[in-house]
Scaffold this motif. Structure first.
Motif, PDB file in Angstrom:
ATOM      1  N   ARG A 144     -34.628 -18.211  34.778  1.00 46.17           N
ATOM      2  CA  ARG A 144     -35.153 -17.554  33.572  1.00 46.17           C
ATOM      3  C   ARG A 144     -35.400 -18.572  32.474  1.00 46.17           C
ATOM      4  NH1 ARG A 144     -32.239 -14.164  29.237  1.00 46.17           N
ATOM      5  NH2 ARG A 144     -33.844 -12.783  28.411  1.00 46.17           N
ATOM      6  N   LEU A 145     -36.568 -18.495  31.868  1.00 51.15           N
ATOM      7  CA  LEU A 145     -36.906 -19.321  30.715  1.00 51.15           C
ATOM      8  C   LEU A 145     -37.474 -18.427  29.622  1.00 51.15           C
ATOM      9  CD1 LEU A 145     -37.457 -22.160  29.383  1.00 51.15           C
ATOM     10  CD2 LEU A 145     -39.757 -21.985  30.375  1.00 51.15           C
ATOM     11  N   VAL A 146     -36.925 -18.571  28.417  1.00 53.00           N
ATOM     12  CA  VAL A 146     -37.468 -17.861  27.261  1.00 53.00           C
ATOM     13  C   VAL A 146     -37.717 -18.902  26.173  1.00 53.00           C
ATOM     14  CG1 VAL A 146     -37.146 -16.005  25.589  1.00 53.00           C
ATOM     15  CG2 VAL A 146     -36.114 -15.813  27.849  1.00 53.00           C
ATOM     16  N   ASP A 147     -38.936 -18.935  25.662  1.00 52.50           N
ATOM     17  CA  ASP A 147     -39.273 -19.919  24.622  1.00 52.50           C
ATOM     18  C   ASP A 147     -40.059 -19.248  23.501  1.00 52.50           C
ATOM     19  OD1 ASP A 147     -39.311 -22.355  23.379  1.00 52.50           O
ATOM     20  OD2 ASP A 147     -41.022 -23.139  24.481  1.00 52.50           O
ATOM     21  N   ALA A 148     -39.670 -18.032  23.177  1.00 55.29           N
ATOM     22  CA  ALA A 148     -40.275 -17.306  22.060  1.00 55.29           C
ATOM     23  C   ALA A 148     -39.186 -16.413  21.472  1.00 55.29           C
ATOM     24  CB  ALA A 148     -41.455 -16.459  22.524  1.00 55.29           C
ATOM     25  N   GLY A 149     -38.867 -16.627  20.203  1.00 51.76           N
ATOM     26  CA  GLY A 149     -37.770 -15.882  19.585  1.00 51.76           C
ATOM     27  C   GLY A 149     -36.446 -16.569  19.847  1.00 51.76           C
ATOM     28  N   ILE A 150     -36.089 -16.679  21.116  1.00 53.02           N
ATOM     29  CA  ILE A 150     -34.955 -17.498  21.528  1.00 53.02           C
ATOM     30  C   ILE A 150     -35.498 -18.571  22.478  1.00 53.02           C
ATOM     31  CG2 ILE A 150     -33.277 -15.639  21.248  1.00 53.02           C
ATOM     32  CD1 ILE A 150     -33.236 -15.329  24.281  1.00 53.02           C
ATOM     33  N   HIS A 151     -34.712 -19.634  22.644  1.00 51.09           N
ATOM     34  CA  HIS A 151     -35.201 -20.788  23.398  1.00 51.09           C
ATOM     35  C   HIS A 151     -34.099 -21.233  24.360  1.00 51.09           C
ATOM     36  CE1 HIS A 151     -38.395 -20.924  20.354  1.00 51.09           C
ATOM     37  NE2 HIS A 151     -37.417 -20.621  19.515  1.00 51.09           N
ATOM     38  N   VAL A 152     -34.120 -20.621  25.549  1.00 50.43           N
ATOM     39  CA  VAL A 152     -33.031 -20.844  26.495  1.00 50.43           C
ATOM     40  C   VAL A 152     -33.559 -20.984  27.921  1.00 50.43           C
ATOM     41  CG1 VAL A 152     -31.409 -19.528  25.057  1.00 50.43           C
ATOM     42  CG2 VAL A 152     -32.619 -18.379  26.917  1.00 50.43           C
ATOM     43  N   LEU A 153     -32.834 -21.764  28.695  1.00 53.42           N
ATOM     44  CA  LEU A 153     -33.038 -21.833  30.141  1.00 53.42           C
ATOM     45  C   LEU A 153     -31.775 -21.294  30.778  1.00 53.42           C
ATOM     46  CD1 LEU A 153     -34.710 -22.844  32.630  1.00 53.42           C
ATOM     47  CD2 LEU A 153     -33.365 -24.960  32.467  1.00 53.42           C
ATOM     48  N   GLN A 154     -31.917 -20.295  31.650  1.00 50.43           N
ATOM     49  CA  GLN A 154     -30.755 -19.650  32.262  1.00 50.43           C
ATOM     50  C   GLN A 154     -30.643 -20.053  33.727  1.00 50.43           C
ATOM     51  OE1 GLN A 154     -30.096 -15.669  30.936  1.00 50.43           O
ATOM     52  NE2 GLN A 154     -28.991 -15.056  32.789  1.00 50.43           N
ATOM     53  N   CYS A 155     -29.437 -20.412  34.130  1.00 50.48           N
ATOM     54  CA  CYS A 155     -29.171 -20.909  35.484  1.00 50.48           C
ATOM     55  C   CYS A 155     -27.871 -20.277  35.991  1.00 50.48           C
ATOM     56  CB  CYS A 155     -29.026 -22.436  35.478  1.00 50.48           C
ATOM     57  SG  CYS A 155     -30.319 -23.349  34.597  1.00 50.48           S
ATOM     58  N   GLY A 156     -27.458 -20.696  37.179  1.00 47.38           N
ATOM     59  CA  GLY A 156     -26.149 -20.297  37.684  1.00 47.38           C
ATOM     60  C   GLY A 156     -26.138 -19.093  38.601  1.00 47.38           C
ATOM     61  N   GLY A 183     -25.619 -15.749  13.009  1.00 50.52           N
ATOM     62  CA  GLY A 183     -26.199 -15.185  14.218  1.00 50.52           C
ATOM     63  C   GLY A 183     -27.150 -16.124  14.922  1.00 50.52           C
ATOM     64  N   VAL A 184     -26.868 -17.425  14.853  1.00 47.87           N
ATOM     65  CA  VAL A 184     -27.716 -18.419  15.503  1.00 47.87           C
ATOM     66  C   VAL A 184     -26.887 -19.274  16.452  1.00 47.87           C
ATOM     67  CG1 VAL A 184     -29.150 -20.476  15.155  1.00 47.87           C
ATOM     68  CG2 VAL A 184     -29.376 -18.520  13.611  1.00 47.87           C
ATOM     69  N   TYR A 185     -27.353 -19.383  17.689  1.00 50.86           N
ATOM     70  CA  TYR A 185     -26.778 -20.334  18.632  1.00 50.86           C
ATOM     71  C   TYR A 185     -27.573 -21.630  18.471  1.00 50.86           C
ATOM     72  CZ  TYR A 185     -23.886 -16.896  21.107  1.00 50.86           C
ATOM     73  OH  TYR A 185     -22.914 -15.964  21.433  1.00 50.86           O
ATOM     74  N   PRO A 186     -26.946 -22.674  17.937  1.00 46.49           N
ATOM     75  CA  PRO A 186     -27.710 -23.892  17.640  1.00 46.49           C
ATOM     76  C   PRO A 186     -28.177 -24.619  18.899  1.00 46.49           C
ATOM     77  CG  PRO A 186     -25.367 -24.265  17.276  1.00 46.49           C
ATOM     78  CD  PRO A 186     -25.530 -22.798  17.560  1.00 46.49           C
ATOM     79  N   ALA A 187     -29.235 -25.391  18.737  1.00 41.36           N
ATOM     80  CA  ALA A 187     -29.740 -26.211  19.843  1.00 41.36           C
ATOM     81  C   ALA A 187     -28.605 -27.071  20.400  1.00 41.36           C
ATOM     82  CB  ALA A 187     -30.884 -27.092  19.352  1.00 41.36           C
ATOM     83  N   PHE A 215     -32.114 -24.937  23.937  1.00 40.00           N
ATOM     84  CA  PHE A 215     -32.799 -26.191  23.612  1.00 40.00           C
ATOM     85  C   PHE A 215     -33.457 -26.162  22.235  1.00 40.00           C
ATOM     86  CE2 PHE A 215     -35.501 -23.606  26.391  1.00 40.00           C
ATOM     87  CZ  PHE A 215     -36.666 -23.489  25.657  1.00 40.00           C
ATOM     88  N   GLN A 216     -33.323 -25.043  21.524  1.00 37.74           N
ATOM     89  CA  GLN A 216     -33.786 -24.936  20.141  1.00 37.74           C
ATOM     90  C   GLN A 216     -33.001 -23.806  19.501  1.00 37.74           C
ATOM     91  OE1 GLN A 216     -38.088 -24.984  19.654  1.00 37.74           O
ATOM     92  NE2 GLN A 216     -37.977 -23.695  17.845  1.00 37.74           N
ATOM     93  N   ASP A 217     -32.689 -23.943  18.215  1.00 35.51           N
ATOM     94  CA  ASP A 217     -31.910 -22.911  17.533  1.00 35.51           C
ATOM     95  C   ASP A 217     -32.436 -21.525  17.898  1.00 35.51           C
ATOM     96  OD1 ASP A 217     -30.616 -25.003  16.374  1.00 35.51           O
ATOM     97  OD2 ASP A 217     -31.145 -24.526  14.302  1.00 35.51           O
ATOM     98  N   SER A 218     -31.508 -20.638  18.277  1.00 26.61           N
ATOM     99  CA  SER A 218     -31.902 -19.316  18.773  1.00 26.61           C
ATOM    100  C   SER A 218     -31.052 -18.236  18.115  1.00 26.61           C
ATOM    101  CB  SER A 218     -31.729 -19.240  20.294  1.00 26.61           C
ATOM    102  OG  SER A 218     -32.572 -20.170  20.939  1.00 26.61           O
ATOM    103  N   ARG A 219     -31.742 -17.234  17.580  1.00 26.13           N
ATOM    104  CA  ARG A 219     -31.035 -16.128  16.914  1.00 26.13           C
ATOM    105  C   ARG A 219     -30.561 -15.135  17.960  1.00 26.13           C
ATOM    106  NH1 ARG A 219     -30.214 -14.776  11.921  1.00 26.13           N
ATOM    107  NH2 ARG A 219     -31.596 -16.429  11.206  1.00 26.13           N
TER     108      ARG A 219
END
Length: 271
Positions: A144-156, A183-187, A215-219
């Motif tokens: 899973r990759l999300v790069d709009a609104g939140i910026h995360v790569l999900q693995c595992g 409410g932000v998970y920092p990069a 990989f980028q600050d995500s709310r």
């Protein structure tokens, strides 16, 4: 009687007129050829658009009508198959909460290095180290990759569906970490995914093996255990993000990265 000069001028004029006539004919041919080429290109584009539209409407899968595949910036995975192991309960605590632990994810896209925090998230780090030692993450896709609104790569998740788990669940930990401000998970945050639905408290404490790399600050609401930080490989994550993601899967809702991200080997070391 025509003089030599007059005759010479007459011949020159006739030669000039012949040259002009040839140039005029050549220009007409060129214009006609350009019109033909332009028409052919227009027809080809129209056919391509029509074929693409038809494929979109009818579900056609002919290669000629499919849009070009996005470029995969990553290499081929190492030989091996994803793990099918499961366990009935959380592994016994063996992590040293006073020590430092580092994780290394050797992926098809490059190496990602993590610093784990057993002092703040002992259950999560203990499980992560256990699963890495069991080869659970090896040969698994980051699904899973999300790069709009939140910026995360999900693995595992060895099943690469978003529903895989090791057979046990983990308690939520470190949700009041001061780094999660506003409410932000920092990069650079490494956090545990879970199935909490935001309403039913019974769905808390549902972490397993799936984790995400920010990989980028995500709310995000502080519902996901932060258990480490990224110390190397942010450029790898950016490369993966730049390749984009697919449309949501109709079955899982996942937006998979176009980059073929596979964890060839995951290791955790104590220092």
């Amino acid at each position: 009687m025509v003089s030599k000069d007059q005759r010479r001028r007459q011949l020159a004029r006739e030669k000039f007129e012949r040259q002009q006539q040839r140039r005029s004919v050549a220009r007409r041919k060129t214009r006609r050829r350009n019109v033909i080429v332009a028409s052919a290109v227009a027809v080809a584009l129209a056919v391509g658009v029509a074929a693409y539209a038809s494929a979109g409407l009818t579900g056609g899968d002919e290669a000629a009508s499919a849009p070009p595949a996005p470029r995969n910036p990553c290499g081929a995975p190492a030989k091996g198959t994803p793990s099918k192991k499961t366990w009935k309960k959380e592994p016994a605590m063996s992590v040293d909460t006073s020590a430092s632990y580092a994780a290394k994810l050797s992926t098809t896209c490059g190496t990602i290095e993590l610093k784990l925090d057993p002092g703040k998230a002992p259950h999560t780090v203990n499980s992560f180290a256990f699963l890495a030692g069991q080869g659970y993450f090896d040969h698994s896709k980051c699904h899973r990759l999300v790069d709009a609104g939140i910026h995360v790569l999900q693995c595992g998740d060895p099943t690469a569906t978003g529903s895989g788990n090791p057979g046990y669940s983990l308690p939520d930990e470190n949700l009041k970490d001061p780094r999660l401000k506003g409410g932000v998970y920092p990069a650079g945050t490494v956090a545990m995914a879970n199935s909490y639905n935001g309403k039913d408290e019974k769905t808390r404490n549902s972490g397993g093996s799936q984790f995400f790399l920010v990989f980028q600050d995500s709310r995000l609401p502080p519902n996901y255990t932060p258990f480490g930080t990224i110390t190397g490989g942010m450029d790898v994550l950016r490369k993966i993000a730049d390749a984009g993601a697919t449309s949501p899967d109709p079955q899982t809702g996942n937006t998979a990265p176009h980059a073929h991200v596979v964890i060839d080997k995951a290791t955790v070391t104590k220092s």
